[in-house]
Design an enzyme around this catalytic site. Structure first.
Site, PDB file in Angstrom:
ATOM      1  N   CYS A   2       0.846  -1.178   0.000  1.00  0.00           N
ATOM      2  CA  CYS A   2       0.000   0.000   0.000  1.00  0.00           C
ATOM      3  C   CYS A   2       0.891   1.240   0.000  1.00  0.00           C
ATOM      4  O   CYS A   2       1.913   1.289   0.666  1.00  0.00           O
ATOM      5  CB  CYS A   2      -0.944   0.100   1.190  1.00  0.00           C
ATOM      6  SG  CYS A   2      -2.083  -1.276   1.281  1.00  0.00           S
ATOM      7  N   ARG A  27       3.923  -0.562  -4.721  1.00  0.00           N
ATOM      8  CA  ARG A  27       3.625  -1.060  -3.379  1.00  0.00           C
ATOM      9  C   ARG A  27       2.283  -1.773  -3.299  1.00  0.00           C
ATOM     10  O   ARG A  27       1.918  -2.309  -2.252  1.00  0.00           O
ATOM     11  CB  ARG A  27       3.600   0.108  -2.379  1.00  0.00           C
ATOM     12  CG  ARG A  27       4.887   0.877  -2.325  1.00  0.00           C
ATOM     13  CD  ARG A  27       4.782   2.031  -1.366  1.00  0.00           C
ATOM     14  NE  ARG A  27       4.697   1.585   0.003  1.00  0.00           N
ATOM     15  CZ  ARG A  27       5.729   1.311   0.779  1.00  0.00           C
ATOM     16  NH1 ARG A  27       6.944   1.466   0.316  1.00  0.00           N
ATOM     17  NH2 ARG A  27       5.570   0.899   2.009  1.00  0.00           N
ATOM     18  N   TRP A  73      -2.830  -2.779  -1.681  1.00  0.00           N
ATOM     19  CA  TRP A  73      -2.603  -4.221  -1.807  1.00  0.00           C
ATOM     20  C   TRP A  73      -3.470  -4.831  -0.704  1.00  0.00           C
ATOM     21  O   TRP A  73      -3.192  -4.665   0.480  1.00  0.00           O
ATOM     22  CB  TRP A  73      -1.125  -4.562  -1.600  1.00  0.00           C
ATOM     23  CG  TRP A  73      -0.809  -5.987  -1.866  1.00  0.00           C
ATOM     24  CD1 TRP A  73      -0.484  -6.531  -3.071  1.00  0.00           C
ATOM     25  CD2 TRP A  73      -0.759  -7.060  -0.909  1.00  0.00           C
ATOM     26  NE1 TRP A  73      -0.250  -7.880  -2.933  1.00  0.00           N
ATOM     27  CE2 TRP A  73      -0.418  -8.239  -1.623  1.00  0.00           C
ATOM     28  CE3 TRP A  73      -0.996  -7.165   0.461  1.00  0.00           C
ATOM     29  CZ2 TRP A  73      -0.282  -9.477  -1.008  1.00  0.00           C
ATOM     30  CZ3 TRP A  73      -0.866  -8.395   1.080  1.00  0.00           C
ATOM     31  CH2 TRP A  73      -0.511  -9.535   0.339  1.00  0.00           C
ATOM     32  N   ASN A  99      -2.017   2.250   5.750  1.00  0.00           N
ATOM     33  CA  ASN A  99      -1.189   1.139   5.280  1.00  0.00           C
ATOM     34  C   ASN A  99      -0.799   0.333   6.515  1.00  0.00           C
ATOM     35  O   ASN A  99      -0.339   0.908   7.493  1.00  0.00           O
ATOM     36  CB  ASN A  99       0.060   1.726   4.584  1.00  0.00           C
ATOM     37  CG  ASN A  99       1.120   0.685   4.308  1.00  0.00           C
ATOM     38  OD1 ASN A  99       0.836  -0.508   4.245  1.00  0.00           O
ATOM     39  ND2 ASN A  99       2.350   1.130   4.139  1.00  0.00           N
ATOM     40  N   GLY A 100      -1.019  -0.969   6.480  1.00  0.00           N
ATOM     41  CA  GLY A 100      -0.670  -1.803   7.629  1.00  0.00           C
ATOM     42  C   GLY A 100      -1.800  -2.764   7.933  1.00  0.00           C
ATOM     43  O   GLY A 100      -2.752  -2.893   7.155  1.00  0.00           O
ATOM     44  N   GLU A 473      16.419 -18.915  -7.593  1.00  0.00           N
ATOM     45  CA  GLU A 473      16.080 -17.535  -7.961  1.00  0.00           C
ATOM     46  C   GLU A 473      15.500 -17.472  -9.384  1.00  0.00           C
ATOM     47  O   GLU A 473      14.524 -16.758  -9.633  1.00  0.00           O
ATOM     48  CB  GLU A 473      17.334 -16.650  -7.823  1.00  0.00           C
ATOM     49  CG  GLU A 473      17.178 -15.216  -8.268  1.00  0.00           C
ATOM     50  CD  GLU A 473      16.058 -14.450  -7.563  1.00  0.00           C
ATOM     51  OE1 GLU A 473      15.492 -14.951  -6.586  1.00  0.00           O
ATOM     52  OE2 GLU A 473      15.741 -13.344  -8.038  1.00  0.00           O
ATOM     53  N   LYS A 477      11.837 -16.012 -10.376  1.00  0.00           N
ATOM     54  CA  LYS A 477      11.623 -14.939 -11.368  1.00  0.00           C
ATOM     55  C   LYS A 477      10.603 -15.374 -12.400  1.00  0.00           C
ATOM     56  O   LYS A 477       9.689 -14.637 -12.736  1.00  0.00           O
ATOM     57  CB  LYS A 477      12.926 -14.583 -12.104  1.00  0.00           C
ATOM     58  CG  LYS A 477      13.950 -13.756 -11.421  1.00  0.00           C
ATOM     59  CD  LYS A 477      13.560 -12.358 -11.060  1.00  0.00           C
ATOM     60  CE  LYS A 477      12.844 -12.286  -9.759  1.00  0.00           C
ATOM     61  NZ  LYS A 477      13.499 -12.042  -8.562  1.00  0.00           N
ATOM     62  N   GLU A 480       6.940 -15.735 -10.936  1.00  0.00           N
ATOM     63  CA  GLU A 480       6.243 -14.540 -10.442  1.00  0.00           C
ATOM     64  C   GLU A 480       5.807 -13.597 -11.550  1.00  0.00           C
ATOM     65  O   GLU A 480       4.808 -12.893 -11.400  1.00  0.00           O
ATOM     66  CB  GLU A 480       7.045 -13.797  -9.372  1.00  0.00           C
ATOM     67  CG  GLU A 480       8.275 -13.091  -9.850  1.00  0.00           C
ATOM     68  CD  GLU A 480       9.022 -12.389  -8.728  1.00  0.00           C
ATOM     69  OE1 GLU A 480       8.390 -11.856  -7.823  1.00  0.00           O
ATOM     70  OE2 GLU A 480      10.263 -12.378  -8.779  1.00  0.00           O
ATOM     71  N   HIS A 496      14.549 -38.188  -7.049  1.00  0.00           N
ATOM     72  CA  HIS A 496      13.942 -38.693  -5.813  1.00  0.00           C
ATOM     73  C   HIS A 496      12.453 -38.356  -5.731  1.00  0.00           C
ATOM     74  O   HIS A 496      11.880 -38.340  -4.648  1.00  0.00           O
ATOM     75  CB  HIS A 496      14.696 -38.144  -4.597  1.00  0.00           C
ATOM     76  CG  HIS A 496      16.108 -38.646  -4.524  1.00  0.00           C
ATOM     77  ND1 HIS A 496      16.420 -39.947  -4.237  1.00  0.00           N
ATOM     78  CD2 HIS A 496      17.281 -38.023  -4.779  1.00  0.00           C
ATOM     79  CE1 HIS A 496      17.734 -40.107  -4.275  1.00  0.00           C
ATOM     80  NE2 HIS A 496      18.281 -38.946  -4.611  1.00  0.00           N
ATOM     81  N   LYS A 591       5.667  -4.836  -3.954  1.00  0.00           N
ATOM     82  CA  LYS A 591       7.117  -4.895  -3.790  1.00  0.00           C
ATOM     83  C   LYS A 591       7.558  -4.919  -2.334  1.00  0.00           C
ATOM     84  O   LYS A 591       8.379  -5.711  -1.945  1.00  0.00           O
ATOM     85  CB  LYS A 591       7.765  -3.717  -4.502  1.00  0.00           C
ATOM     86  CG  LYS A 591       9.271  -3.844  -4.518  1.00  0.00           C
ATOM     87  CD  LYS A 591       9.887  -3.291  -5.749  1.00  0.00           C
ATOM     88  CE  LYS A 591      11.349  -3.582  -5.823  1.00  0.00           C
ATOM     89  NZ  LYS A 591      11.626  -4.933  -6.301  1.00  0.00           N
TER      90      LYS A 591
HETATM   91  C1  F6R Z   1      10.899 -11.377  -5.777  1.00  0.00           C
HETATM   92  C2  F6R Z   1      10.982 -10.384  -4.723  1.00  0.00           C
HETATM   93  C3  F6R Z   1      10.612 -10.800  -3.353  1.00  0.00           C
HETATM   94  C4  F6R Z   1      11.447 -10.035  -2.320  1.00  0.00           C
HETATM   95  C5  F6R Z   1      10.952 -10.349  -0.903  1.00  0.00           C
HETATM   96  C6  F6R Z   1      11.808  -9.695   0.143  1.00  0.00           C
HETATM   97  O1  F6R Z   1      11.294 -10.876  -7.009  1.00  0.00           O
HETATM   98  O2  F6R Z   1      11.311  -9.250  -4.958  1.00  0.00           O
HETATM   99  O3  F6R Z   1      10.734 -12.170  -3.183  1.00  0.00           O
HETATM  100  O4  F6R Z   1      12.783 -10.412  -2.453  1.00  0.00           O
HETATM  101  O5  F6R Z   1       9.643  -9.900  -0.777  1.00  0.00           O
HETATM  102  O6  F6R Z   1      11.853  -8.320  -0.022  1.00  0.00           O
HETATM  103  P1  F6R Z   1      13.004  -7.460   0.591  1.00  0.00           P
HETATM  104  O7  F6R Z   1      14.269  -7.841  -0.068  1.00  0.00           O
HETATM  105  O8  F6R Z   1      12.603  -6.046   0.318  1.00  0.00           O
HETATM  106  O9  F6R Z   1      13.041  -7.770   2.063  1.00  0.00           O
END
Ligand code: F6R
Length: 596
Positions: A2, A27, A73, A99-100, A473, A477, A480, A496, A591
């Protein structure tokens, strides 16, 4: 999670609010709204969807000198118009954005709001209705605001308009981030400085359990207990141009392209100019006292932590564990006499990581945060901070912050060695060049993504040792942003169980950058090839074999994740692009994950 904007000043607030919301959209982006005060009333417009959907709804001109805005969000209540913020009290006197997460909102509702019909399913509406209910008992706005805040359990960043006092804007914060922006003709409130950097670079940081009364020319900060706070503003070191997309179609591609520059920026920040590593001596001393380092992180940062563990153990010789922050409380490890906690977080705001920090601080354990966000909550609350210097990362899928975290962890581990006279700085600068070489041919990955990934509902990434960490990773990517179900596996583990999922045409990306594990991963690839998988080999100049579809430059093997992740980021990007997905704002995500 948010985004909040608020404005009180001499100019029209609408443009300011909308520009800020657009920049905060990373956000959360399931609904958005603004409230603007003008001619004695507060007009609220809100809409499910993106800021552009909100803009389409607004009358023109929409004029006022006081306003608040929100991009959401959803946590409580589905993402729809009714649950979108701002929310108003029954009489319309108070309107606020939040927000929260308010953990005890149901309890508060039954205690205080039996006679106030709620119009949404949000925890937020309880706050605004409670403030009105209390004000009707004779409390001033400030008293009702403080009383309500002191009853809340959970996290909040709030901006509130009182229709009957349009020369002030009320603000409060606990656990969720919030900054006050100081302009010549206005005061603003924002979740992130990028929301009003076009108008000011002067900000005051707010701390937990503080409230602020803003007027167009002043910001009076107090604690909930009434103690007056004087705090100097800081200059936000971001540039308006850092947050523009420039010629790029998506922030994600821009940020992938920026990775060589980020490595160079880290070299300049963490070296002495003579080729030697220069990391804050206090952070180093803290780590050198550790009998074990505990890395705590989520998502992509957790994956960077897995690589970091290799560095701290193999280079610095310090036993290291990596923990998923949200699991830490259930699986708290046995701690030795000198554990040191290392929090990895691009945003520095992730609630799961912060929850661990708060608990470990209570036990007195030292903490270091590695983050991209100077002044973020994790940074402020840790004993030491090392910055990623990656510039704002705006695409929801993290790319440059991952490589920056790995590079910083490498430099930290190297700096802990008895002698730092080695080639680390040179090696990293060669890696930056090799990153460029990969990025220069990025179109190749569009063809590979089309060929291997587009037709499939799932994909597997296999690797061993360091490559396995990078596979995790790469799979994150891809899933998502393209919604192709993808998993990363240790090459030896597939047989396995998971090999049962391999069918004719299943894409398997085999990452092989380490000479020691290359023969084994090739065998694992044969196991899936013989069951019909389409295997895409990503190897290096040192490990390449005839027929490998993608060969990247070699580098010291410990640094290989910095290079090998780039093909995986690009495959994910082009797969999502080809599928017509919203690359920068994938569904259901946000994010900065500020709820636990
Ligand atoms: C994936 C991504 C998330 C963040 C996770 C932690 O692309 O960006 O998995 O890595 O939400 O976020 P931070 O690094 O801000 O603590």
């Amino acid at each position: 999670m948010c985004g909040i904007t608020g404005y009180i000043g001499r100019e029209n607030c609408t443009e300011h609010l909308l520009k800020g919301l657009t920049r905060l959209e990373y956000r959360g982006y399931d609904s958005a709204g603004i409230s603007v005060y003008g001619n004695g009333s507060v007009r609220t417009f809100k809409q499910k969807g993106r800021i552009d959907d909100l803009k389409a709804l607004l009358p023109s001109p929409l004029y006022g000198n006081l306003g608040i805005g929100h991009t959401r969000w959803a946590t409580h209540g589905e993402p729809n118009q009714k649950n979108a913020h701002p929310h108003s009290s029954s009489s319309g006197r108070y309107t606020l954005v939040h927000n929260g997460v308010i953990e005890n909102y149901e309890e508060l509702q039954s205690k205080w709001l039996q006679n106030a019909p709620l119009t949404s399913s949000t925890d937020t509406e309880v706050i605004v209705q409670m403030i009105e209910t209390l004000s009707l008992t004779g409390l001033s706005t400030k008293e009702a605001f403080i009383f309500t805040l002191s009853e809340l359990k959970g996290s909040y960043a709030i901006a509130m308009i009182d229709r009957d006092a349009p020369d002030e804007l009320w603000v409060a914060k606990n656990k969720s981030p919030l900054l006050i922006g100081l302009g010549d003709t206005f005061m603003s409130v924002v979740s992130d400085a990028i929301a009003s950097i076009h108008a000011t670079n002067q900000y005051i940081e707010l701390k937990d359990e503080e409230i602020v009364r803003l007027t167009s020319s002043s910001a009076s900060i107090e604690t909930l207990q009434g103690e007056e706070i004087k705090r100097k503003p800081f200059k936000a070191s971001i540039d308006d141009s850092d947050i523009e997309k420039g010629p790029y179609m998506h922030y994600m591609l821009k940020e992938i392209d920026e990775q060589p520059a980020v490595i160079r920026s880290l070299i300049s920040h963490y070296s002495d100019g003579k080729g030697e590593i220069d990391i804050s001596s206090s952070a180093k001393e803290c780590l050198l006292k550790a009998d074990r380092i505990h890395i705590v992180a989520c998502g992509t940062s957790y994956h960077a932590g897995l690589v970091g563990k290799e560095y701290l153990e193999k280079i610095a010789g310090i036993p290291t564990e990596v923990h998923i922050a949200s699991e830490f409380v259930y699986n708290t490890p046995l701690l030795g006499s000198h554990p040191v906690f290392l929090y990895l977080s691009q945003s520095g705001e992730t609630a799961d990581s912060r929850a661990v920090l708060v608990e470990m601080k209570k036990l007195g354990y030292p903490s270091i945060t590695i983050t991209n966000a100077k002044g973020s909550t994790l940074s402020r609350e840790s004993d030491h901070t090392l910055l990623l210097h990656a510039g704002p990362e705006i695409a929801v899928a993290s790319t440059k912050a991952y490589t920056a975290q790995i590079a910083v962890l490498y430099l930290v581990a190297k700096s802990l060695m008895k002698t730092t006279r080695d080639s680390s700085i040179k090696d990293l600068s060669r890696v930056a060049q090799s990153m460029e070489a990969i990025i220069d041919h990025k179109e190749n990955y569009q063809a590979l993504a089309k060929h291997y990934l587009l037709e499939s509902r799932n994909a597997f990434f296999i690797g061993r040792a360091m490559d396995y960490h990078v596979c995790l990773e790469g799979a994150l990517k891809l899933k998502e942003i393209s919604y192709i179900q993808s998993e990363g596996f240790a090459g030896g583990e597939l047989k396995h169980g998971t090999i049962a999922l391999i069918e004719e045409g299943t894409p398997v990306i085999a990452l092989t950058t380490q000479t020691g594990t290359d023969p084994n991963i090739r065998n694992n690839a044969k196991e899936v090839l013989s069951r019909g998988a389409h295997v895409l080999f990503i190897s290096t100049e040192n490990t390449k074999k005839e027929g490998d579809q993608n060969v990247i430059p070699s580098c010291p093997e410990l640094l290989s994740p910095l290079l090998s992740v780039i093909p995986l980021q690009l495959l994910a990007y082009y797969a999502a692009l080809e599928k017509g997905c919203d690359v920068d704002k994938p569904r259901n995500l946000a994010k900065s994950v500020t709820v636990e």
